[in-house]
Design a protein around this motif. Structure first.
Motif, PDB file in Angstrom:
ATOM      1  N   HIS A 224       0.828  -1.220   0.000  1.00 11.94           N
ATOM      2  CA  HIS A 224       0.000   0.000   0.000  1.00 11.94           C
ATOM      3  C   HIS A 224       0.858   1.264   0.000  1.00 11.94           C
ATOM      4  O   HIS A 224       0.374   2.354  -0.293  1.00 11.94           O
ATOM      5  CB  HIS A 224      -0.937   0.001   1.212  1.00 11.94           C
ATOM      6  CG  HIS A 224      -0.220   0.126   2.528  1.00 11.94           C
ATOM      7  ND1 HIS A 224       0.572  -0.882   3.043  1.00 11.94           N
ATOM      8  CD2 HIS A 224      -0.154   1.148   3.424  1.00 11.94           C
ATOM      9  CE1 HIS A 224       1.075  -0.489   4.211  1.00 11.94           C
ATOM     10  NE2 HIS A 224       0.662   0.732   4.454  1.00 11.94           N
ATOM     11  N   LEU A 225       2.135   1.129   0.345  1.00  7.45           N
ATOM     12  CA  LEU A 225       3.014   2.303   0.417  1.00  7.45           C
ATOM     13  C   LEU A 225       3.748   2.542  -0.897  1.00  7.45           C
ATOM     14  O   LEU A 225       4.219   3.642  -1.162  1.00  7.45           O
ATOM     15  CB  LEU A 225       4.087   2.095   1.496  1.00  7.45           C
ATOM     16  CG  LEU A 225       3.657   2.064   2.959  1.00  7.45           C
ATOM     17  CD1 LEU A 225       4.806   1.570   3.833  1.00  7.45           C
ATOM     18  CD2 LEU A 225       3.223   3.458   3.398  1.00  7.45           C
ATOM     19  N   ILE A 226       3.882   1.489  -1.689  1.00  8.63           N
ATOM     20  CA  ILE A 226       4.822   1.527  -2.810  1.00  8.63           C
ATOM     21  C   ILE A 226       4.076   1.482  -4.143  1.00  8.63           C
ATOM     22  O   ILE A 226       3.327   0.541  -4.397  1.00  8.63           O
ATOM     23  CB  ILE A 226       5.817   0.348  -2.712  1.00  8.63           C
ATOM     24  CG1 ILE A 226       6.669   0.489  -1.435  1.00  8.63           C
ATOM     25  CG2 ILE A 226       6.708   0.265  -3.941  1.00  8.63           C
ATOM     26  CD1 ILE A 226       7.570  -0.694  -1.132  1.00  8.63           C
ATOM     27  N   ASP A 227       4.272   2.518  -4.969  1.00  7.55           N
ATOM     28  CA  ASP A 227       3.640   2.508  -6.292  1.00  7.55           C
ATOM     29  C   ASP A 227       4.662   2.764  -7.396  1.00  7.55           C
ATOM     30  O   ASP A 227       4.342   3.208  -8.475  1.00  7.55           O
ATOM     31  CB  ASP A 227       2.509   3.540  -6.343  1.00  7.55           C
ATOM     32  CG  ASP A 227       3.010   4.935  -6.009  1.00  7.55           C
ATOM     33  OD1 ASP A 227       4.239   5.101  -5.819  1.00  7.55           O
ATOM     34  OD2 ASP A 227       2.187   5.855  -5.937  1.00  7.55           O
ATOM     35  N   LYS A 228       5.926   2.507  -7.071  1.00 11.93           N
ATOM     36  CA  LYS A 228       6.995   2.709  -8.049  1.00 11.93           C
ATOM     37  C   LYS A 228       8.147   1.776  -7.701  1.00 11.93           C
ATOM     38  O   LYS A 228       8.054   1.058  -6.705  1.00 11.93           O
ATOM     39  CB  LYS A 228       7.425   4.172  -8.063  1.00 11.93           C
ATOM     40  CG  LYS A 228       7.824   4.731  -6.695  1.00 11.93           C
ATOM     41  CD  LYS A 228       8.288   6.152  -6.805  1.00 11.93           C
ATOM     42  CE  LYS A 228       7.150   7.175  -6.793  1.00 11.93           C
ATOM     43  NZ  LYS A 228       6.486   7.301  -5.485  1.00 11.93           N
ATOM     44  N   PRO A 229       9.205   1.751  -8.488  1.00 10.88           N
ATOM     45  CA  PRO A 229      10.323   0.864  -8.132  1.00 10.88           C
ATOM     46  C   PRO A 229      10.841   1.185  -6.732  1.00 10.88           C
ATOM     47  O   PRO A 229      10.755   2.328  -6.282  1.00 10.88           O
ATOM     48  CB  PRO A 229      11.391   1.188  -9.179  1.00 10.88           C
ATOM     49  CG  PRO A 229      10.667   1.807 -10.303  1.00 10.88           C
ATOM     50  CD  PRO A 229       9.464   2.498  -9.735  1.00 10.88           C
ATOM     51  N   VAL A 230      11.365   0.170  -6.059  1.00  8.01           N
ATOM     52  CA  VAL A 230      11.885   0.382  -4.708  1.00  8.01           C
ATOM     53  C   VAL A 230      13.255  -0.279  -4.600  1.00  8.01           C
ATOM     54  O   VAL A 230      13.462  -1.388  -5.091  1.00  8.01           O
ATOM     55  CB  VAL A 230      10.901  -0.149  -3.637  1.00  8.01           C
ATOM     56  CG1 VAL A 230      10.615  -1.628  -3.807  1.00  8.01           C
ATOM     57  CG2 VAL A 230      11.419   0.114  -2.226  1.00  8.01           C
ATOM     58  N   GLU A 231      14.196   0.448  -4.001  1.00 11.23           N
ATOM     59  CA  GLU A 231      15.543  -0.085  -3.782  1.00 11.23           C
ATOM     60  C   GLU A 231      15.638  -0.510  -2.314  1.00 11.23           C
ATOM     61  O   GLU A 231      15.521   0.319  -1.410  1.00 11.23           O
ATOM     62  CB  GLU A 231      16.590   0.995  -4.117  1.00 11.23           C
ATOM     63  CG  GLU A 231      18.028   0.495  -4.032  1.00 11.23           C
ATOM     64  CD  GLU A 231      19.018   1.466  -4.717  1.00 11.23           C
ATOM     65  OE1 GLU A 231      18.599   2.331  -5.520  1.00 11.23           O
ATOM     66  OE2 GLU A 231      20.228   1.335  -4.431  1.00 11.23           O
ATOM     67  N   ALA A 232      15.813  -1.812  -2.087  1.00 11.03           N
ATOM     68  CA  ALA A 232      15.936  -2.330  -0.721  1.00 11.03           C
ATOM     69  C   ALA A 232      17.406  -2.312  -0.329  1.00 11.03           C
ATOM     70  O   ALA A 232      18.212  -3.096  -0.833  1.00 11.03           O
ATOM     71  CB  ALA A 232      15.376  -3.741  -0.631  1.00 11.03           C
ATOM     72  N   VAL A 233      17.749  -1.391   0.563  1.00  9.08           N
ATOM     73  CA  VAL A 233      19.143  -1.209   0.973  1.00  9.08           C
ATOM     74  C   VAL A 233      19.356  -1.914   2.315  1.00  9.08           C
ATOM     75  O   VAL A 233      18.535  -1.778   3.227  1.00  9.08           O
ATOM     76  CB  VAL A 233      19.474   0.300   1.118  1.00  9.08           C
ATOM     77  CG1 VAL A 233      20.928   0.490   1.514  1.00  9.08           C
ATOM     78  CG2 VAL A 233      19.172   1.041  -0.181  1.00  9.08           C
TER      79      VAL A 233
END
Ligand SMILES: [Zn+2]
Ligand SMILES: [Zn+2]
Length: 249
Positions: free
Chosen positions: A62-71
């Motif tokens: 629900h928070l993410i609507d685009k690419p996400v980089e998991a660091v």
């Protein structure tokens, strides 16, 4: 072995318009890591991913609507358990292999009590979990899933969200590849386990001393650590000074 099943595994707290904190409330505080979601214009960033007991991907949909980089601030089990669920996985060069080939680990309380004896950090509950993520979950089979990094970073690299830039600070001492993510324009530091407001675990004291000296000079507005509540510059200086004073620095 706990028997109660959690309604939902992660708790969530909105810090501001773009930053959300997630954590695993049914995990012993020792292994209860702060997971940070930062919304950007072109991509989002996740700082650490928890133990991987339940799906963080589902919990953050629900928070993410685009690419996400998991660091990964570093590769201890409580920080990288759900990295495998995300397409973009970033880690410091010195711990890249540990993300690809995680060390064997456990949720056994006695193991952790022994392993951390004398550090001031120890399990606080009789068992590492007080609820289970779903019916039939087996704590004894817990392991960190391999997650080959898609990006390997070093000091000075930047995680670019489009409208926000986080510089990688190499902050070894807690672990060899510990990093912080530093946004100079706002003074926000995501510090992982390099510093938080609680007992710190030292892997390499001489290196850690240098990291503390460096952190003490940083003009932070807020430090969002890998554990415990966030704090400001005054507390940062206090924590660094306390660490250094114990070692006559
Ligand atoms: Zn750690
Ligand atoms: Zn940790």
């Amino acid at each position: 072995m706990p028997v109660e099943i959690a309604d939902k595994w992660f708790d969530t707290k909105r810090i501001d318009e773009d930053i959300t904190l997630l954590w695993e409330p049914y995990v012993d505080p020792l292994l209860q890591c702060n997971i940070w979601h930062i919304r950007g214009r072109d991509q989002d960033m996740l700082v650490d991913t928890g133990l991987g007991i339940a799906s963080l991907y589902d919990a953050t949909r629900h928070l993410i609507d685009k690419p996400v980089e998991a660091v990964a601030t570093h590769t201890h089990l409580d920080h990288v358990g759900s990295h495998y669920e995300f397409e973009k996985r970033t880690v410091h060069k010195a711990e890249a292999d540990l993300l690809t080939y995680p060390e064997e680990t456990t949720l056994d309380t006695d193991y952790w009590r022994d392993a951390l004896a004398g550090t001031g950090c120890e399990p606080q509950w009789p068992e590492m979990l007080c609820k289970l993520p779903h019916d039939g979950y087996c704590m004894e089979h817990y392991h960190v899933k391999p997650a080959e990094p898609t990006r390997i970073v070093v000091e000075g690299d930047v995680v670019d969200l489009g409208d926000r830039q986080f510089e990688v600070l190499h902050l070894p001492g807690h672990s060899v590849g510990s990093i912080g993510l530093w946004e100079a324009s706002t003074g926000i530091l995501f510090s992982g386990d390099a510093i938080y407001d609680g007992p710190l675990i030292e892997e390499d004291v001489p290196t850690y001393i240098e990291t503390m000296k460096r952190l003490r000079e940083l003009p932070v507005s807020v430090v969002h650590g890998g554990h415990e509540p966030s704090f400001g510059r005054e507390r940062l200086v206090e924590l660094c000074n306390a660490f250094l004073a114990k070692r006559d620095c």
